[in-house]
Design a protein around this motif. Structure first.
Motif, PDB file in Angstrom:
ATOM      1  N   SER A  71       0.769  -1.348  -0.009  1.00 42.72           N
ATOM      2  CA  SER A  71      -0.043   0.112  -0.092  1.00 42.72           C
ATOM      3  C   SER A  71       0.884   1.160  -0.232  1.00 42.72           C
ATOM      4  O   SER A  71       0.503   2.186   0.279  1.00 42.72           O
ATOM      5  CB  SER A  71      -0.933  -0.182   1.163  1.00 42.72           C
ATOM      6  OG  SER A  71      -1.863  -1.258   1.300  1.00 42.72           O
ATOM      7  N   GLY A  72       2.074   1.185  -0.355  1.00 42.94           N
ATOM      8  CA  GLY A  72       3.031   2.382  -0.498  1.00 42.94           C
ATOM      9  C   GLY A  72       4.150   2.183   0.267  1.00 42.94           C
ATOM     10  O   GLY A  72       4.447   1.245   1.027  1.00 42.94           O
ATOM     11  N   THR A  83       3.534   7.613   5.276  1.00 42.83           N
ATOM     12  CA  THR A  83       3.290   6.934   4.105  1.00 42.83           C
ATOM     13  C   THR A  83       3.470   7.774   2.784  1.00 42.83           C
ATOM     14  O   THR A  83       3.001   9.130   2.777  1.00 42.83           O
ATOM     15  CB  THR A  83       1.793   6.226   4.113  1.00 42.83           C
ATOM     16  OG1 THR A  83       1.648   5.548   5.374  1.00 42.83           O
ATOM     17  CG2 THR A  83       1.505   5.650   2.750  1.00 42.83           C
ATOM     18  N   PHE A  84       3.836   7.197   1.855  1.00 45.28           N
ATOM     19  CA  PHE A  84       4.061   7.736   0.522  1.00 45.28           C
ATOM     20  C   PHE A  84       3.497   6.829  -0.508  1.00 45.28           C
ATOM     21  O   PHE A  84       3.885   5.721  -0.461  1.00 45.28           O
ATOM     22  CB  PHE A  84       5.563   8.201   0.104  1.00 45.28           C
ATOM     23  CG  PHE A  84       6.535   8.806   1.159  1.00 45.28           C
ATOM     24  CD1 PHE A  84       6.362  10.485   0.787  1.00 45.28           C
ATOM     25  CD2 PHE A  84       6.809   8.449   2.284  1.00 45.28           C
ATOM     26  CE1 PHE A  84       7.238  11.044   1.764  1.00 45.28           C
ATOM     27  CE2 PHE A  84       7.450   9.261   3.177  1.00 45.28           C
ATOM     28  CZ  PHE A  84       7.457  10.525   2.940  1.00 45.28           C
ATOM     29  N   ASN A  85       2.606   7.384  -1.550  1.00 41.96           N
ATOM     30  CA  ASN A  85       2.057   6.604  -2.505  1.00 41.96           C
ATOM     31  C   ASN A  85       1.846   7.260  -3.876  1.00 41.96           C
ATOM     32  O   ASN A  85       2.481   8.246  -4.088  1.00 41.96           O
ATOM     33  CB  ASN A  85       0.805   5.844  -1.988  1.00 41.96           C
ATOM     34  CG  ASN A  85      -0.270   6.941  -1.403  1.00 41.96           C
ATOM     35  OD1 ASN A  85      -0.116   8.060  -1.892  1.00 41.96           O
ATOM     36  ND2 ASN A  85      -0.920   6.709  -0.384  1.00 41.96           N
ATOM     37  N   LYS A  86       0.969   6.956  -4.599  1.00 43.37           N
ATOM     38  CA  LYS A  86       0.809   7.432  -6.045  1.00 43.37           C
ATOM     39  C   LYS A  86       0.533   9.019  -5.826  1.00 43.37           C
ATOM     40  O   LYS A  86       1.024   9.801  -6.425  1.00 43.37           O
ATOM     41  CB  LYS A  86      -0.306   6.671  -6.692  1.00 43.37           C
ATOM     42  CG  LYS A  86       0.264   5.527  -7.208  1.00 43.37           C
ATOM     43  CD  LYS A  86      -1.103   4.709  -7.953  1.00 43.37           C
ATOM     44  CE  LYS A  86      -1.148   5.229  -9.514  1.00 43.37           C
ATOM     45  NZ  LYS A  86      -1.959   4.656 -10.041  1.00 43.37           N
ATOM     46  N   ASP A  88       1.841  10.877  -3.897  1.00 42.33           N
ATOM     47  CA  ASP A  88       2.991  11.856  -3.293  1.00 42.33           C
ATOM     48  C   ASP A  88       3.813  11.627  -4.837  1.00 42.33           C
ATOM     49  O   ASP A  88       5.044  11.958  -4.756  1.00 42.33           O
ATOM     50  CB  ASP A  88       3.610  11.143  -2.482  1.00 42.33           C
ATOM     51  CG  ASP A  88       2.907  11.328  -1.191  1.00 42.33           C
ATOM     52  OD1 ASP A  88       2.903  12.482  -0.710  1.00 42.33           O
ATOM     53  OD2 ASP A  88       2.550  10.007  -0.647  1.00 42.33           O
ATOM     54  N   LEU A  90       4.646   8.784  -6.711  1.00 43.47           N
ATOM     55  CA  LEU A  90       5.096   7.450  -7.203  1.00 43.47           C
ATOM     56  C   LEU A  90       4.419   6.917  -8.171  1.00 43.47           C
ATOM     57  O   LEU A  90       3.212   7.171  -8.433  1.00 43.47           O
ATOM     58  CB  LEU A  90       5.181   6.626  -5.737  1.00 43.47           C
ATOM     59  CG  LEU A  90       5.896   6.918  -4.692  1.00 43.47           C
ATOM     60  CD1 LEU A  90       5.658   5.990  -3.549  1.00 43.47           C
ATOM     61  CD2 LEU A  90       7.317   6.882  -5.107  1.00 43.47           C
ATOM     62  N   ASN A  93       1.515   1.937  -6.185  1.00 43.29           N
ATOM     63  CA  ASN A  93       1.594   1.660  -4.696  1.00 43.29           C
ATOM     64  C   ASN A  93       2.268   0.705  -4.109  1.00 43.29           C
ATOM     65  O   ASN A  93       2.771   0.807  -3.021  1.00 43.29           O
ATOM     66  CB  ASN A  93      -0.030   1.951  -4.132  1.00 43.29           C
ATOM     67  CG  ASN A  93      -0.799   2.918  -4.310  1.00 43.29           C
ATOM     68  OD1 ASN A  93      -0.213   4.153  -4.272  1.00 43.29           O
ATOM     69  ND2 ASN A  93      -1.915   3.170  -4.361  1.00 43.29           N
ATOM     70  N   GLU A  94       2.096  -0.321  -5.089  1.00 47.18           N
ATOM     71  CA  GLU A  94       2.972  -1.726  -4.402  1.00 47.18           C
ATOM     72  C   GLU A  94       4.213  -1.721  -4.656  1.00 47.18           C
ATOM     73  O   GLU A  94       4.616  -2.149  -5.602  1.00 47.18           O
ATOM     74  CB  GLU A  94       2.051  -2.890  -5.349  1.00 47.18           C
ATOM     75  CG  GLU A  94       2.477  -4.329  -4.712  1.00 47.18           C
ATOM     76  CD  GLU A  94       1.868  -5.423  -5.406  1.00 47.18           C
ATOM     77  OE1 GLU A  94       2.346  -6.418  -5.312  1.00 47.18           O
ATOM     78  OE2 GLU A  94       0.773  -5.252  -6.016  1.00 47.18           O
ATOM     79  N   PHE A 110       8.882  -1.420  -8.233  1.00 50.16           N
ATOM     80  CA  PHE A 110       7.458  -2.008  -7.910  1.00 50.16           C
ATOM     81  C   PHE A 110       7.030  -3.033  -8.587  1.00 50.16           C
ATOM     82  O   PHE A 110       7.813  -3.411  -9.682  1.00 50.16           O
ATOM     83  CB  PHE A 110       6.556  -0.471  -8.504  1.00 50.16           C
ATOM     84  CG  PHE A 110       6.976   0.697  -7.608  1.00 50.16           C
ATOM     85  CD1 PHE A 110       6.395   1.056  -6.593  1.00 50.16           C
ATOM     86  CD2 PHE A 110       7.845   1.542  -8.179  1.00 50.16           C
ATOM     87  CE1 PHE A 110       6.520   2.282  -5.970  1.00 50.16           C
ATOM     88  CE2 PHE A 110       8.097   2.727  -7.709  1.00 50.16           C
ATOM     89  CZ  PHE A 110       7.594   3.194  -6.469  1.00 50.16           C
TER      90      PHE A 110
END
Length: 287
Positions: A71-72, A83-86, A88, A90, A93-94, A110
């Motif tokens: 989930s990031g 948390t950092f993910n799409k 942010d 990226l 997420n995976e 990823f």
């Protein structure tokens, strides 16, 4: 440094509450064997971890611990997770693999093939996501600064050196079975683990050092004292490049090595274990 784990815990053992975790409940804290010299701490989604499936671990020079999850990415300062993910920037997420290069750059790969790096506090895309290409299952940097990638579902290794990409396959001692896991020892030597064996690169090919006598999944983590931490079968080992090994922990309380997805010894000598569905564990000297 030796970890004489007969594991006895003085910390509340928090387990993941996801359905998958509930399907196979681990033993209670009172049944985990641990040496009185060591203390076990755990974190999961209830503590801010974005997902209990921990894929990879890395520590950056500023001391932060980075955790790759489904989930990031999570950055841990010892108290809280960020948390950092799409959202942010990226690519996905995976996140499934991390590497801190010697220049301090944090690299992350990823599941869909993308590769990003953290520079100046911002994530930059190095390789755009391009499913269904082979994804990086492991990353390592050797003594001369070459970047290695273990790829799947077509298992092979790739080395990037001075702009030249070299592939390593069965002819160079890379076994065909399972996810190829690579890790650099503290001296920059590249180690390779598959479901069949653990090997060490001699500059030309991978030499088989440890056949799979224990079965099951295998994970690697560089040991500060030299050699490699290896979770395999029902045990945690310390392997040395000369072909010797030492059993340092019994993992039957966790269900063996299968739930373990990542190993990291940090700059303070703490040994971190990322797991599938049960979060993040830390062993440290209780003295």
């Amino acid at each position: 440094m030796r970890f004489p784990f007969h594991l006895q815990c003085t910390f509340a053992f928090l387990l993941g509450l996801l359905p998958l975790a509930l399907a196979a409940q681990p033993p209670g804290i009172e049944s985990i064997p641990m040496s009185e010299d060591y203390v076990l701490h755990t974190w999961d989604v209830e503590d801010g971890l974005p997902n209990n499936n921990v894929q990879s671990l890395a520590q950056t020079p500023d001391g932060y611990l980075w955790i790759a999850t489904w989930s990031g990415l999570a950055r841990f300062d010892g108290v809280r997770f960020t948390t950092f993910n799409k959202s942010d920037g990226l690519e996905a997420n995976e996140a499934n693999v991390l590497l801190t290069a010697r220049d301090g750059t944090l690299w992350t790969g990823f599941a869909d093939g993308g590769l990003a790096r953290l520079r100046g506090g911002r994530f930059q895309t190095a390789i755009p996501a391009h499913p269904p290409m082979n994804s990086a299952q492991s990353l390592a940097e050797d003594a001369d600064g070459s970047i290695w990638m273990g790829l799947f579902p077509n298992p092979r290794l790739v080395r990037w050196k001075d702009g030249v990409v070299t592939e390593f396959g069965p002819g160079e001692g890379v076994g065909p079975a399972g996810f190829p896991k690579i890790e650099a020892a503290t001296d920059g030597t590249i180690w390779l683990a598959t479901a069949q064996e653990c090997s060490v690169f001699n500059g030309t090919r991978f030499l088989r050092s440890f056949p799979d006598a224990d079965g099951g999944d295998v994970r690697l983590g560089a040991a500060r004292a030299g050699g490699m931490w290896v979770a395999r079968g029902q045990h945690l080992f310390h392997y040395w490049a000369n072909g010797t090994r030492e059993i340092v922990a019994d993992l039957t309380w966790l269900g063996g090595s299968r739930p373990i997805t990542a190993l990291l010894e940090d700059t303070r000598g703490n040994l971190w274990l990322g797991t599938r569905n049960t979060g993040l564990f830390r062993f440290h000297d209780g003295a």
